[in-house]
Design a protein around this motif. Structure first.
Motif, short mmCIF file in Angstrom:
data_model
loop_
_atom_site.label_atom_id
_atom_site.label_comp_id
_atom_site.label_asym_id
_atom_site.label_seq_id
_atom_site.Cartn_x
_atom_site.Cartn_y
_atom_site.Cartn_z
N LEU A 28 0.80 -1.22 0.00
CA LEU A 28 0.00 0.00 0.00
C LEU A 28 0.83 1.28 0.00
CD1 LEU A 28 -2.64 -1.15 2.63
CD2 LEU A 28 -2.80 -1.26 0.14
N LEU A 29 2.12 1.18 0.25
CA LEU A 29 2.95 2.38 0.38
C LEU A 29 3.47 2.91 -0.96
CD1 LEU A 29 5.09 1.36 3.49
CD2 LEU A 29 3.06 2.81 3.42
N TYR A 30 3.54 2.04 -1.96
CA TYR A 30 4.10 2.42 -3.26
C TYR A 30 3.14 2.03 -4.38
CZ TYR A 30 8.49 2.94 -0.76
OH TYR A 30 9.46 3.34 0.12
N VAL A 31 3.30 2.69 -5.51
CA VAL A 31 2.51 2.36 -6.69
C VAL A 31 3.49 2.07 -7.83
CG1 VAL A 31 2.26 4.78 -7.39
CG2 VAL A 31 0.60 3.11 -8.17
N ALA A 32 3.17 1.05 -8.62
CA ALA A 32 4.02 0.68 -9.76
C ALA A 32 3.81 1.67 -10.89
CB ALA A 32 3.71 -0.74 -10.21
N GLU A 33 4.90 2.24 -11.34
CA GLU A 33 4.87 3.20 -12.47
C GLU A 33 5.52 2.54 -13.68
OE1 GLU A 33 3.68 6.37 -12.50
OE2 GLU A 33 3.04 6.36 -10.40
N GLY A 34 5.02 1.37 -14.03
CA GLY A 34 5.58 0.65 -15.17
C GLY A 34 6.66 -0.33 -14.74
N ASN A 35 7.43 -0.79 -15.72
CA ASN A 35 8.47 -1.78 -15.47
C ASN A 35 9.83 -1.11 -15.39
OD1 ASN A 35 6.44 -3.68 -15.65
ND2 ASN A 35 6.84 -4.11 -17.81
N TYR A 36 10.65 -1.60 -14.47
CA TYR A 36 12.01 -1.08 -14.32
C TYR A 36 12.99 -1.93 -15.12
CZ TYR A 36 16.41 0.02 -11.93
OH TYR A 36 17.70 0.35 -11.64
N THR A 37 12.94 -3.24 -14.89
CA THR A 37 13.83 -4.16 -15.59
C THR A 37 13.29 -5.58 -15.45
OG1 THR A 37 16.16 -4.77 -15.87
CG2 THR A 37 15.35 -4.59 -13.59
N LEU A 47 13.15 -14.00 -2.94
CA LEU A 47 12.53 -12.71 -3.25
C LEU A 47 13.13 -11.57 -2.44
CD1 LEU A 47 8.84 -13.84 -3.59
CD2 LEU A 47 10.18 -12.73 -5.37
N THR A 48 13.51 -11.85 -1.20
CA THR A 48 14.10 -10.78 -0.39
C THR A 48 15.45 -10.36 -0.95
OG1 THR A 48 14.97 -12.41 1.19
CG2 THR A 48 12.89 -11.32 1.76
N ARG A 49 16.22 -11.31 -1.44
CA ARG A 49 17.52 -10.95 -2.05
C ARG A 49 17.33 -10.15 -3.33
NH1 ARG A 49 20.99 -16.29 -1.41
NH2 ARG A 49 21.55 -16.05 0.76
N ILE A 50 16.33 -10.52 -4.12
CA ILE A 50 16.05 -9.80 -5.36
C ILE A 50 15.59 -8.38 -5.03
CG2 ILE A 50 14.56 -9.71 -7.41
CD1 ILE A 50 14.53 -12.85 -7.24
N ALA A 51 14.73 -8.24 -4.02
CA ALA A 51 14.27 -6.91 -3.59
C ALA A 51 15.45 -6.07 -3.10
CB ALA A 51 13.22 -7.04 -2.50
N LEU A 52 16.34 -6.67 -2.35
CA LEU A 52 17.52 -5.96 -1.85
C LEU A 52 18.38 -5.47 -3.01
CD1 LEU A 52 19.15 -5.13 0.67
CD2 LEU A 52 20.32 -7.33 0.50
N LYS A 53 18.53 -6.29 -4.03
CA LYS A 53 19.37 -5.93 -5.19
C LYS A 53 18.82 -4.70 -5.92
CE LYS A 53 21.04 -7.59 -9.61
NZ LYS A 53 21.26 -8.71 -10.50
N TYR A 54 17.52 -4.66 -6.15
CA TYR A 54 16.95 -3.58 -6.97
C TYR A 54 16.46 -2.38 -6.16
CZ TYR A 54 17.37 -6.79 -10.81
OH TYR A 54 17.89 -7.63 -11.75
N TYR A 55 16.06 -2.60 -4.92
CA TYR A 55 15.50 -1.51 -4.12
C TYR A 55 16.34 -1.15 -2.91
CZ TYR A 55 11.41 -2.74 -6.90
OH TYR A 55 10.57 -3.03 -7.92
N GLY A 56 17.34 -1.98 -2.61
CA GLY A 56 18.16 -1.70 -1.44
C GLY A 56 17.46 -2.01 -0.13
N GLY A 79 15.86 -19.76 -13.54
CA GLY A 79 15.51 -19.46 -14.92
C GLY A 79 14.21 -18.69 -15.07
N MET A 80 13.41 -18.63 -14.02
CA MET A 80 12.16 -17.87 -14.06
C MET A 80 12.50 -16.39 -14.27
SD MET A 80 9.42 -17.45 -10.92
CE MET A 80 8.61 -19.02 -11.05
N VAL A 81 11.73 -15.72 -15.12
CA VAL A 81 11.96 -14.31 -15.38
C VAL A 81 10.91 -13.48 -14.64
CG1 VAL A 81 12.08 -12.51 -17.14
CG2 VAL A 81 13.00 -14.78 -17.63
N LEU A 82 11.39 -12.59 -13.79
CA LEU A 82 10.51 -11.69 -13.04
C LEU A 82 10.64 -10.28 -13.59
CD1 LEU A 82 11.34 -12.83 -9.40
CD2 LEU A 82 9.33 -13.45 -10.75
N VAL A 83 9.53 -9.59 -13.68
CA VAL A 83 9.54 -8.18 -14.07
C VAL A 83 9.63 -7.37 -12.79
CG1 VAL A 83 8.30 -6.32 -15.21
CG2 VAL A 83 8.17 -8.65 -16.13
N ILE A 84 10.63 -6.51 -12.71
CA ILE A 84 10.83 -5.67 -11.53
C ILE A 84 10.13 -4.34 -11.78
CG2 ILE A 84 12.54 -4.59 -10.02
CD1 ILE A 84 12.62 -7.73 -10.11
#
Length: 91
Positions: A28-37, A47-56, A79-84
């Protein structure tokens, strides 16, 4: 088209949250403004490691789940592709 520089901003509300208490519903704190990468999942990656990589911040993992409509977030496969998503604080 020119690419805008993207810098993720941690809000005070997010900083105050406890990582162990965060659930998929905590988006609820953020809104997606499209795709980053896009991110290709590596062996034993979480997922927590991926979040740390892209969002710190590991607390951002529910936004990746929501943006990718993952029914079972614990079932990441190599091999799964996630949209950040590109996230901006909700106004």
């Amino acid at each position: 088209p020119e690419k805008k520089e993207y810098k993720f901003v941690v809000t005070d509300e997010l900083a105050a949250m406890n990582l162990k208490e965060i659930t998929v519903a905590d988006t609820l704190l953020y809104v997606a403004e499209g795709n980053y990468t896009e991110h290709t999942v590596k062996a034993d990656e979480t997922l927590t490691r991926i979040a740390l990589k892209y969002y710190g911040d590991k607390k951002m993992w529910p936004y990746i789940v929501k943006h990718n409509s993952l029914a079972r977030p614990d079932d990441l496969c190599k091999g799964m592709v996630l949209v950040i998503p590109r996230l901006e604080p909700r106004k």
